[in-house]
Design a protein around this motif. Structure first.
Motif, PDB file in Angstrom:
ATOM      1  N   THR A 120       0.801  -1.116  -0.058  1.00  0.00           N
ATOM      2  CA  THR A 120       0.023  -0.078   0.069  1.00  0.00           C
ATOM      3  C   THR A 120       1.051   1.240  -0.189  1.00  0.00           C
ATOM      4  N   LEU A 121       1.942   1.216   0.585  1.00  0.00           N
ATOM      5  CA  LEU A 121       2.836   2.472   0.938  1.00  0.00           C
ATOM      6  C   LEU A 121       3.673   2.553  -0.228  1.00  0.00           C
ATOM      7  N   ALA A 122       4.111   1.562  -0.837  1.00  0.00           N
ATOM      8  CA  ALA A 122       5.268   1.554  -2.011  1.00  0.00           C
ATOM      9  C   ALA A 122       4.924   2.787  -3.093  1.00  0.00           C
ATOM     10  N   PRO A 123       3.714   2.714  -3.632  1.00  0.00           N
ATOM     11  CA  PRO A 123       3.276   3.842  -4.665  1.00  0.00           C
ATOM     12  C   PRO A 123       3.579   5.164  -4.263  1.00  0.00           C
ATOM     13  N   LEU A 124       3.484   5.524  -2.638  1.00  0.00           N
ATOM     14  CA  LEU A 124       3.899   7.000  -2.373  1.00  0.00           C
ATOM     15  C   LEU A 124       5.160   7.274  -2.857  1.00  0.00           C
ATOM     16  N   ALA A 125       6.054   6.164  -3.138  1.00  0.00           N
ATOM     17  CA  ALA A 125       7.552   6.874  -3.715  1.00  0.00           C
ATOM     18  C   ALA A 125       7.475   7.590  -4.821  1.00  0.00           C
ATOM     19  N   VAL A 126       6.513   7.072  -5.796  1.00  0.00           N
ATOM     20  CA  VAL A 126       6.289   7.910  -7.013  1.00  0.00           C
ATOM     21  C   VAL A 126       6.275   9.342  -7.035  1.00  0.00           C
ATOM     22  N   ASN A 127       4.976   9.702  -6.233  1.00  0.00           N
ATOM     23  CA  ASN A 127       4.629  11.122  -6.052  1.00  0.00           C
ATOM     24  C   ASN A 127       5.561  11.836  -5.245  1.00  0.00           C
ATOM     25  N   ALA A 128       6.278  11.161  -4.011  1.00  0.00           N
ATOM     26  CA  ALA A 128       7.158  11.700  -3.432  1.00  0.00           C
ATOM     27  C   ALA A 128       8.572  12.194  -4.350  1.00  0.00           C
ATOM     28  N   GLY A 129       8.766  11.451  -5.258  1.00  0.00           N
ATOM     29  CA  GLY A 129       9.988  11.621  -6.193  1.00  0.00           C
ATOM     30  C   GLY A 129       9.691  12.769  -7.086  1.00  0.00           C
ATOM     31  N   LEU A 130       8.611  12.834  -7.598  1.00  0.00           N
ATOM     32  CA  LEU A 130       8.214  13.924  -8.484  1.00  0.00           C
ATOM     33  C   LEU A 130       8.087  15.300  -7.592  1.00  0.00           C
ATOM     34  N   ILE A 131       7.375  15.146  -6.455  1.00  0.00           N
ATOM     35  CA  ILE A 131       7.398  16.194  -5.667  1.00  0.00           C
ATOM     36  C   ILE A 131       8.900  16.953  -5.323  1.00  0.00           C
ATOM     37  N   ALA A 132       9.730  16.200  -5.066  1.00  0.00           N
ATOM     38  CA  ALA A 132      10.998  16.535  -4.816  1.00  0.00           C
ATOM     39  C   ALA A 132      11.625  17.301  -5.946  1.00  0.00           C
ATOM     40  N   THR A 133      11.525  16.482  -7.293  1.00  0.00           N
ATOM     41  CA  THR A 133      11.866  16.947  -8.490  1.00  0.00           C
ATOM     42  C   THR A 133      11.151  18.410  -8.876  1.00  0.00           C
ATOM     43  N   LEU A 134      10.136  18.540  -8.538  1.00  0.00           N
ATOM     44  CA  LEU A 134       9.349  19.879  -8.865  1.00  0.00           C
ATOM     45  C   LEU A 134       9.825  20.953  -7.913  1.00  0.00           C
ATOM     46  N   LEU A 135      10.215  20.390  -6.642  1.00  0.00           N
ATOM     47  CA  LEU A 135      10.808  21.645  -5.912  1.00  0.00           C
ATOM     48  C   LEU A 135      12.046  22.030  -6.046  1.00  0.00           C
ATOM     49  N   ILE A 136      12.893  21.181  -6.715  1.00  0.00           N
ATOM     50  CA  ILE A 136      14.248  21.623  -7.306  1.00  0.00           C
ATOM     51  C   ILE A 136      14.153  22.471  -8.535  1.00  0.00           C
TER      52      ILE A 136
END
Length: 513
Positions: A156-172
């Motif tokens: 259930t929690l593994a898909p959170l990694a996809v959005n978390a990675g994209l958010i980190a990239t957007l912030l950069i």
């Protein structure tokens, strides 16, 4: 683990994923706006995001769970390894084809962008982002194996990694002086990297199981492997019906300026409640339905299905009401900043209200399809899906010419309604459903509570016509309280319903545990 605890874990994980998705899309809107570059990126993002949603919500479970559930533990582990390696080879080959034919794919999914000269960008972003499909799909296979053993946390929690990675990239990249096309390219590449991270998380959870869930060897043909492969594609397609309707609507929307972006952001909001219903159905309901079907208990299967349909409407009807009534403040508060202006917020809000009308039908389609999957009736579900796609194109083109992008969204909602009706007719033909008085009464009471909610929200908006973040939160919390009270008073929810959720699943629900 009780059905309530499993449902809560899956539901919270799905909600957390959608919340991160909202944060990601808010940052998308502020960084890319709704112009040609945003349309190109979001059109290219549609295909890997479609796979992410379908498999992330258990789209492969209908093929994997019934086939593996009939095998002994050791044989199931060997077949699981065969499935994993075979799918890996197929996905690598498919990705190679996509890389070579990205230009044709770009024209197929967004032909209207040719007039804006953005098809080259669609092809570039497709090449950068499509490899994420490999990690996401293989991770979903591992997640199905974890679900089969009653291990829901990592899956259930593994898909959170996809959005978390994209958010980190957007912030950069959002503060970079580089052009929008450059920023979108980095986002597409980051989505592929995030898919690999998701696969690594699921693989680590499988490795920690007390017994081996996967035994890798050179793939060998077997009846179980063939059953999974033959059923996998139809089950994926049928599980992603609503997303495929949106994809068909995107094709039509590409002929309207900013149409792809407006439809995308509206659909993202609509997917929050729909994703919750889908995740509960595929990860928790499907194993229970499959177990009752194997046990030769059709009356138990029908009872579980009918209860799931009433729960789906209990969630979807008030959500649809809120999306229709609060569409403008939702679009303004979530997206109206940076490159995303008031005109874009108004277009997104109109599309959101139209999509909200189809939410209850999309939720019913998700639930009904689980019963059909449990019975292995894939042919009928695929035929209903194809009819829905055709209806989407025809209705969206016709309504879009009259109403613009909101008409396209209305065409998608109409397709969801036709799709759900087709699945219900198929269930009735199979003798697995009928409109009884108890079900109809519960639906009417739920609709009544939703009307009370609509009246309350309209009255509140009259006093605060342009709510900010705090105002929107207050409207949502107050609306939830009003709906909860009215559904209890109208007996749409009873004590028996709450007791039922606390019951444990069937002993056969996780046959490999």
């Amino acid at each position: 683990m009780s059905l309530l605890r499993s449902s809560l874990l899956v539901g919270l994980g799905a909600a957390a994923s959608r919340v991160l998705g909202f944060v990601r899309d808010i940052l998308f809107a502020g960084a890319l706006g709704a112009g040609p570059v945003a349309d190109a990126f979001l059109a290219a993002f549609r295909v890997p995001n479609l796979v992410r949603r379908v498999v992330g919500e258990g789209g492969l479970n209908p093929a994997l769970i019934p086939a593996l559930g009939r095998l002994e533990s050791d044989e199931a582990a060997r077949v699981s390894g065969d499935v994993m390696l075979t799918l890996s080879l197929i996905l690598v080959g498919l990705t190679g084809l996509v890389e070579l034919s990205a230009g044709l794919i770009a024209f197929a999914i967004a032909p209207g962008l040719a007039d804006e000269g953005a098809l080259d960008l669609v092809a570039l972003y497709t090449r950068l982002g499509f490899p994420s499909v490999i990690g996401i799909t293989l991770a979903s296979v591992g997640a199905a194996l974890l679900n089969l053993r009653g291990r829901f946390a990592a899956a259930t929690l593994a898909p959170l990694a996809v959005n978390a990675g994209l958010i980190a990239t957007l912030l950069i990249v959002r503060e970079s002086p580089q052009p929008l096309a450059w920023k979108a390219g980095w986002l597409a590449a980051a989505s592929s990297l995030a898919g690999i991270v998701q696969l690594a998380i699921v693989a680590a959870a499988l490795w920690r199981l007390p017994e081996r869930a996967i035994r890798l060897r050179r793939p060998r043909s077997s009846p179980a492997l063939r059953a999974v492969l033959w059923a996998g594609l139809p089950s994926l397609a049928a599980s992603g019906a609503a997303q495929l309707f949106i994809l068909a609507g995107t094709l039509v929307a590409s002929f309207w300026p900013s149409g792809v972006s407006w439809l995308y952001y509206a659909e993202r909001v609509m997917q929050l409640p729909l994703g919750l219903v889908a995740a509960l159905g595929s990860s928790v309901l499907l194993p229970e339905l499959a177990a009752r079907d194997r046990a030769g208990r059709p009356e138990g299967l029908i009872a579980a299905q009918n209860k799931a349909m009433t729960v789906a409407l209990l969630l979807a009807l008030p959500a649809a009401t809120a999306l229709v009534v609060l569409s403008r403040p939702i679009a303004s508060v979530l997206f109206e900043r940076g490159a995303f202006g008031p005109e874009d917020a108004a277009g997104t809000a109109a599309a959101l209200a139209a999509l909200g009308l189809g939410l209850p039908f999309a939720a019913l389609g998700k639930v009904i399809s689980q019963t059909l999957f449990a019975r292995g009736a894939l042919r009928g579900t695929v035929l209903a899906l194809l009819a829905g796609i055709a209806a989407t194109v025809l209705a969206s083109a016709g309504l879009g010419s009259a109403l613009g992008v909101p008409g396209i969204a209305l065409g998608v909602s109409l397709a969801c309604a036709l799709h759900a009706a087709g699945l219900a007719i198929l269930l009735r033909i199979m003798g697995l459903w009928s409109l009884d008085r108890a079900f109809a009464g519960t639906v009417l009471r739920t609709a009544g509570a939703s009307l009370v909610l609509a009246a309350g929200l309209w009255a509140a908006l009259a006093s605060i016509p342009e709510p900010g973040i705090a105002g929107l939160v207050a409207l949502c919390v107050g609306g939830l309280a009003l709906y909860g009270a009215s559904s209890w008073m109208l007996k749409a929810v009873t004590r028996e319903d709450l007791h039922l959720l606390k019951s444990k699943p069937s002993a056969n629900a996780n046959p490999l545990s």
